[in-house]
Design a protein around this motif. Structure first.
Motif, PDB file in Angstrom:
ATOM      1  N   MET A   1     -21.025   5.566  16.292  1.00 30.29           N
ATOM      2  CA  MET A   1     -21.800   5.208  15.273  1.00 30.29           C
ATOM      3  C   MET A   1     -23.133   4.981  16.161  1.00 30.29           C
ATOM      4  O   MET A   1     -24.362   5.067  15.559  1.00 30.29           O
ATOM      5  N   SER A   2     -23.141   4.916  17.473  1.00 28.91           N
ATOM      6  CA  SER A   2     -24.404   4.607  18.408  1.00 28.91           C
ATOM      7  C   SER A   2     -25.158   5.881  18.416  1.00 28.91           C
ATOM      8  O   SER A   2     -26.350   5.843  18.795  1.00 28.91           O
ATOM      9  N   ILE A   3     -24.607   6.927  18.059  1.00 27.53           N
ATOM     10  CA  ILE A   3     -25.313   8.236  18.469  1.00 27.53           C
ATOM     11  C   ILE A   3     -25.416   9.106  17.015  1.00 27.53           C
ATOM     12  O   ILE A   3     -25.788  10.238  16.980  1.00 27.53           O
ATOM     13  N   SER A   4     -25.045   8.504  15.934  1.00 29.98           N
ATOM     14  CA  SER A   4     -25.051   9.231  14.579  1.00 29.98           C
ATOM     15  C   SER A   4     -26.071   8.918  13.900  1.00 29.98           C
ATOM     16  O   SER A   4     -26.848   7.732  13.921  1.00 29.98           O
ATOM     17  N   GLY A   5     -26.258   9.733  12.786  1.00 27.88           N
ATOM     18  CA  GLY A   5     -27.347   9.309  11.940  1.00 27.88           C
ATOM     19  C   GLY A   5     -26.934   8.460  10.850  1.00 27.88           C
ATOM     20  O   GLY A   5     -25.907   7.792  10.894  1.00 27.88           O
ATOM     21  N   PRO A   6     -27.970   7.979   9.848  1.00 26.70           N
ATOM     22  CA  PRO A   6     -27.888   6.943   9.210  1.00 26.70           C
ATOM     23  C   PRO A   6     -26.809   7.086   8.269  1.00 26.70           C
ATOM     24  O   PRO A   6     -25.751   5.994   8.017  1.00 26.70           O
ATOM     25  N   GLU A   7     -26.305   8.320   7.642  1.00 27.49           N
ATOM     26  CA  GLU A   7     -25.265   8.131   6.770  1.00 27.49           C
ATOM     27  C   GLU A   7     -23.885   8.165   7.617  1.00 27.49           C
ATOM     28  O   GLU A   7     -22.907   7.543   6.701  1.00 27.49           O
ATOM     29  N   THR A   8     -23.847   8.648   8.428  1.00 24.09           N
ATOM     30  CA  THR A   8     -22.538   8.907   9.370  1.00 24.09           C
ATOM     31  C   THR A   8     -22.403   7.441   9.967  1.00 24.09           C
ATOM     32  O   THR A   8     -21.153   6.803   9.838  1.00 24.09           O
TER      33      THR A   8
ATOM     34  N   LEU B   1     -23.181   4.563   8.460  1.00 27.50           N
ATOM     35  CA  LEU B   1     -22.674   3.807   7.385  1.00 27.50           C
ATOM     36  C   LEU B   1     -21.122   4.130   7.164  1.00 27.50           C
ATOM     37  O   LEU B   1     -20.317   3.054   6.840  1.00 27.50           O
ATOM     38  N   ARG B   2     -20.856   5.241   7.096  1.00 27.58           N
ATOM     39  CA  ARG B   2     -19.410   5.510   7.046  1.00 27.58           C
ATOM     40  C   ARG B   2     -18.579   4.890   8.197  1.00 27.58           C
ATOM     41  O   ARG B   2     -17.567   4.295   8.054  1.00 27.58           O
ATOM     42  N   LEU B   3     -19.014   5.050   9.376  1.00 27.10           N
ATOM     43  CA  LEU B   3     -18.334   4.360  10.516  1.00 27.10           C
ATOM     44  C   LEU B   3     -18.397   3.028  10.376  1.00 27.10           C
ATOM     45  O   LEU B   3     -17.409   2.439  11.046  1.00 27.10           O
ATOM     46  N   ALA B   4     -19.418   2.414  10.105  1.00 28.44           N
ATOM     47  CA  ALA B   4     -19.365   1.026   9.894  1.00 28.44           C
ATOM     48  C   ALA B   4     -18.433   0.538   8.924  1.00 28.44           C
ATOM     49  O   ALA B   4     -17.384  -0.693   9.254  1.00 28.44           O
ATOM     50  N   GLN B   5     -18.147   1.323   7.704  1.00 28.61           N
ATOM     51  CA  GLN B   5     -17.057   0.934   7.003  1.00 28.61           C
ATOM     52  C   GLN B   5     -15.807   0.965   7.443  1.00 28.61           C
ATOM     53  O   GLN B   5     -14.583   0.428   7.469  1.00 28.61           O
ATOM     54  N   GLU B   6     -15.757   2.029   8.250  1.00 31.89           N
ATOM     55  CA  GLU B   6     -14.243   2.390   8.900  1.00 31.89           C
ATOM     56  C   GLU B   6     -14.037   1.083  10.284  1.00 31.89           C
ATOM     57  O   GLU B   6     -12.956   0.979  10.233  1.00 31.89           O
ATOM     58  N   MET B   7     -15.136   0.766  10.909  1.00 32.10           N
ATOM     59  CA  MET B   7     -14.837  -0.152  11.746  1.00 32.10           C
ATOM     60  C   MET B   7     -14.310  -1.413  11.081  1.00 32.10           C
ATOM     61  O   MET B   7     -13.749  -2.188  11.476  1.00 32.10           O
ATOM     62  N   THR B   8     -15.087  -1.828   9.982  1.00 34.71           N
ATOM     63  CA  THR B   8     -14.588  -3.074   9.229  1.00 34.71           C
ATOM     64  C   THR B   8     -13.189  -3.140   8.698  1.00 34.71           C
ATOM     65  O   THR B   8     -12.359  -3.829   8.780  1.00 34.71           O
ATOM     66  N   ASP B   9     -12.645  -1.890   8.242  1.00 36.37           N
ATOM     67  CA  ASP B   9     -11.490  -1.388   7.987  1.00 36.37           C
ATOM     68  C   ASP B   9     -10.534  -1.821   9.094  1.00 36.37           C
ATOM     69  O   ASP B   9      -9.297  -2.237   9.004  1.00 36.37           O
ATOM     70  N   LEU B  10     -10.783  -1.113  10.347  1.00 37.93           N
ATOM     71  CA  LEU B  10     -10.039  -1.350  11.461  1.00 37.93           C
ATOM     72  C   LEU B  10     -10.031  -2.791  12.103  1.00 37.93           C
ATOM     73  O   LEU B  10      -8.755  -3.179  12.615  1.00 37.93           O
ATOM     74  N   ARG B  11     -11.177  -3.406  11.745  1.00 39.48           N
ATOM     75  CA  ARG B  11     -10.847  -4.898  11.999  1.00 39.48           C
ATOM     76  C   ARG B  11      -9.962  -5.747  11.420  1.00 39.48           C
ATOM     77  O   ARG B  11      -9.427  -6.692  11.889  1.00 39.48           O
ATOM     78  N   GLN B  12     -10.020  -5.430  10.026  1.00 37.48           N
ATOM     79  CA  GLN B  12      -8.969  -5.956   8.830  1.00 37.48           C
ATOM     80  C   GLN B  12      -7.471  -5.569   9.494  1.00 37.48           C
ATOM     81  O   GLN B  12      -6.774  -6.541   9.575  1.00 37.48           O
ATOM     82  N   ARG B  13      -7.434  -4.582   9.588  1.00 33.60           N
ATOM     83  CA  ARG B  13      -5.892  -3.898  10.116  1.00 33.60           C
ATOM     84  C   ARG B  13      -5.405  -4.823  11.231  1.00 33.60           C
ATOM     85  O   ARG B  13      -4.388  -5.062  11.582  1.00 33.60           O
ATOM     86  N   GLU B  14      -6.438  -4.867  12.280  1.00 30.74           N
ATOM     87  CA  GLU B  14      -6.181  -5.315  13.660  1.00 30.74           C
ATOM     88  C   GLU B  14      -5.918  -6.825  13.427  1.00 30.74           C
ATOM     89  O   GLU B  14      -4.920  -7.359  14.015  1.00 30.74           O
ATOM     90  N   ARG B  15      -6.747  -7.698  12.614  1.00 27.07           N
ATOM     91  CA  ARG B  15      -6.273  -8.835  12.140  1.00 27.07           C
ATOM     92  C   ARG B  15      -4.882  -9.223  11.607  1.00 27.07           C
ATOM     93  O   ARG B  15      -4.383 -10.269  12.004  1.00 27.07           O
TER      94      ARG B  15
END
Length: 665
Positions: A81-88, A90-104
């Motif tokens: 996400m740190s080296i990607s464009g805005p659209e990517t 956004l998708r990676l941020a959503q993926e990270m949110t999902d991963l944090r939820q599964r992690e919890r």
């Protein structure tokens, strides 16, 4: 359904029993699902050569590895996400949110298992076979406890259903005694009997079903549903996609069963009516050789009932296959979906997330056990539809009678009847049983206290109807009956009827002893008073000499063990013992032999002295008792006068009873 709801509401009278039903039902449901869940440790632990403590430790280790994998994936996503464009991004941020939820969720699961490991290590065996023994013992004793609660549940349910039926039947009988007399002729005794017996039994059975299977089985389904949802609620939703269609079909089936059951109850009432009528007229049927015709009529009614019952059987036969097919469809959907997830260790199905972590074989087996646990109660419920729909139809028939209010009731503010009333007046009285013909029309008559009035006229002229009005067996459609200036409709029924004694042509006796039938109008009378009344009615001799047990002899249903003359003398003794202010005799000596009649005439002459007596008779000897005679025809009073006056001016009176009267007078 509204009327059946009223029957169910009666269960609120017994809160302790209702509470016991619900508590035991919940416990049975919980133990049902818990026993099924025992398959999980068997498959995931025992079948892999592990004990429960080692299996839990392995689960924690596996969970920790999954947590590490989720953290690694989240870190990779963060770097991308740190080296990607805005659209990517956004998708990676959503993926990270999902991963944090599964992690919890994974961490919470691991923590729960880790907290249980010390308990499992201390109390549970550390060998696979020992673990199997504990699981089997758990299932065995769990089943014993469940069945103990089920026994208590069934006893409580039976008690509740029988108590509700008891209350309805009691209220029904009490209400029958208040209904207008035309209700008994319009509906027929057979129909009223069918409602009191078969219909109320069906209502009680329906109450038992609702508080029994209709509560217990859905709770078992709910417990299994919660268990299945605990393993994977998304997979459960997928499995339940076939349920709405089943609900629609079951709703249609329920309506069809209700209609069929109501019609069957109507046909059964017809059978009861035919049977009651035939048994009451068996002498007539045999005398005219009509056995064959009655058999044909009864056979026709039975065929119609059979056709209705087969229609019910057809609809009922659909319920179990329908439920079974729905259950099989659910299992197939679950097997295909769950099998794909487990065999391929996937968490998504067609891109839709189904579980947070791949399901194990044990979890999937337990999930299927829960589906099976839902299916068995559903199969049992398939037999409930007919019972409940039958109860709904029966409750409508029962409450149809209970909701019919009598027209003859006590006034809201009753007035007292004068203790020394002077006159009874029929003032412009008209009455009709049906809307097309008046039975009484414009009756005006004054009767003085202590007077004996005889009523004569051809059959059907309204004599018996007129004498039914003072006791308010019927109320006039027009006009009124007065005691002095008191309209009888303003007096309490009990106050009116306790002053009146009636002896009818068809002497009615109850299926009890002779003594109880004589004392019927005056409960608590002594044996001496009963015997004295029987002596005055010239019944004592035949009671003591011809009846095997004397006054304790049962008279049979309707007094059928006695002759017509014996029944009339007992009915007359009953009226004498009552000692009423007003005595009504409706052809009261019509079935008594001439010798006994002469003796009874002297008794009546003495008994009627200083008592208002209204009598219907055509016997000249009885007419000699009358102070005045009322001649009636076509519901009207044709003439009133003494015997001598009427003999000179009334053709109807002369035709009915003139010449014999002159001889006896």
């Amino acid at each position: 359904m509204k009327q059946f709801g009223r029957a169910l509401h009666l269960a609120a009278r017994y809160p302790g029993t209702v509470t016991a039903v619900w508590i035991t039902s919940v416990l049975v449901a919980v133990l049902w699902a818990t026993n099924l869940a025992a398959v999980w440790p068997v498959v995931d632990a025992v079948m892999h050569g592990e004990s429960i403590p080692t299996w839990l430790a392995r689960e924690v280790e596996t969970g920790q590895q999954s947590l590490d994998d989720l953290r690694s994936q989240r870190l990779v996503a963060a770097r991308r996400m740190s080296i990607s464009g805005p659209e990517t991004s956004l998708r990676l941020a959503q993926e990270m949110t999902d991963l944090r939820q599964r992690e919890r969720l994974m961490k919470a699961k691991n923590d729960r298992i880790a907290d249980f490991i010390p308990v499992a290590t201390r109390w549970l065996p550390d060998t696979p076979f020992g673990t199997l023994g504990v699981v089997c013992a758990f299932v065995f004793f769990g089943t014993l406890i469940k069945n103990a609660f089920r026994i208590v549940n069934q006893l409580a349910v039976s008690r509740l259903g029988n108590l509700v039926a008891f209350d309805i039947r009691k209220d029904y009988f009490r209400h029958l005694l208040r209904l207008d007399l035309n209700e008994f002729t319009d509906r027929g005794r057979g129909d009223l009997m069918a409602r009191c017996t078969t219909d109320i039994y069906s209502v009680g059975n329906g109450v038992q079903t609702v508080f029994g299977q209709a509560v217990r089985e859905p709770l078992k389904m709910l417990a299994c549903t919660i268990g299945a949802a605990w393993f994977s609620w998304r997979l459960l939703l997928l499995v339940l996609i076939v349920a709405p269609g089943a609900v629609i079909l079951i709703n249609w089936l329920g309506k069809a069963l209700k209609r069929a059951n109501r019609r069957a109850m109507e046909e059964l009432s017809g059978v009861y009516e035919s049977l009651t009528e035939t048994l009451g007229a068996v002498r007539l049927i045999r005398s005219f050789g009509r056995e064959s015709a009655e058999r044909s009529r009864f056979h026709k009614g039975l065929k119609q009932l059979y056709a209705r019952q087969m229609r019910i059987a057809f609809y009922d036969s659909l319920s179990s296959p329908l439920t079974e097919n729905v259950g099989v469809a659910m299992v197939i959907v679950g097997a295909v979906s769950g099998g794909y997830l487990v065999l391929n260790q996937q968490t998504h199905l067609l891109g839709v997330p189904i579980s947070d972590t791949p399901l194990t074989h044990g979890q999937m087996t337990a999930f299927f056990a829960m589906l099976a646990g839902m299916g068995d109660p559903a199969r049992r419920l398939s037999g409930v539809f007919n019972v409940i729909q039958s109860a709904v139809a029966s409750s409508e028939r029962v409450y149809e009678v209970l909701d019919r209010q009598p027209s003859i009731t006590d006034p809201e503010t009753p007035r007292a009847i004068p203790t020394t009333w002077r006159t009874m007046r029929f003032e412009n009285v008209s009455f009709q049983y049906t809307s097309d013909r008046l039975s009484l029309e414009g009756i005006n008559l004054t009767i003085h206290r202590g007077e004996t009035i005889a009523f004569v006229g051809p059959n059907g002229c309204g004599k018996s109807t007129l004498l039914s009005l003072p006791s308010r067996l019927y109320d006039p459609c027009e006009g009124a009956v007065f005691f002095d200036d008191l309209d009888l409709r303003d007096a309490r029924l009990r106050d009116i009827r306790k002053r009146i004694g009636i002896v009818s042509q068809q002497a009615l006796l109850l299926s009890d002893t002779v003594a109880e039938n004589i004392a019927f109008g005056r409960p608590g009378a002594s044996r001496e008073e009963i015997v004295e009344a029987a002596r005055r009615a010239h019944a004592h001799t035949f009671i003591t000499e011809r009846l095997t047990d004397g006054y304790e002899t049962p008279v049979g249903p309707g007094g059928g063990r006695l002759s017509g003359g014996q029944r009339q003398r007992i009915a007359l003794a009953r009226a004498i013992l009552r000692d009423p202010e007003i005595l009504i005799l409706d052809e009261a000596t019509s079935q008594i032999d001439m010798e006994s009649e002469q003796l009874i005439q002297r008794t009546l002459a003495e008994f009627a002295r200083d008592r208002t007596t209204l009598l219907i008779t055509h016997r000249p000897s009885t007419l000699t008792l009358a102070d005045r005679i009322v001649v009636m025809e076509h519901g009207r009073i044709l003439d009133v006068g003494t015997a001598d006056e009427l003999e000179g001016r009334c053709d109807m009176f002369r035709r009915l009873c003139c010449s014999p009267l002159l001889e006896s007078a």
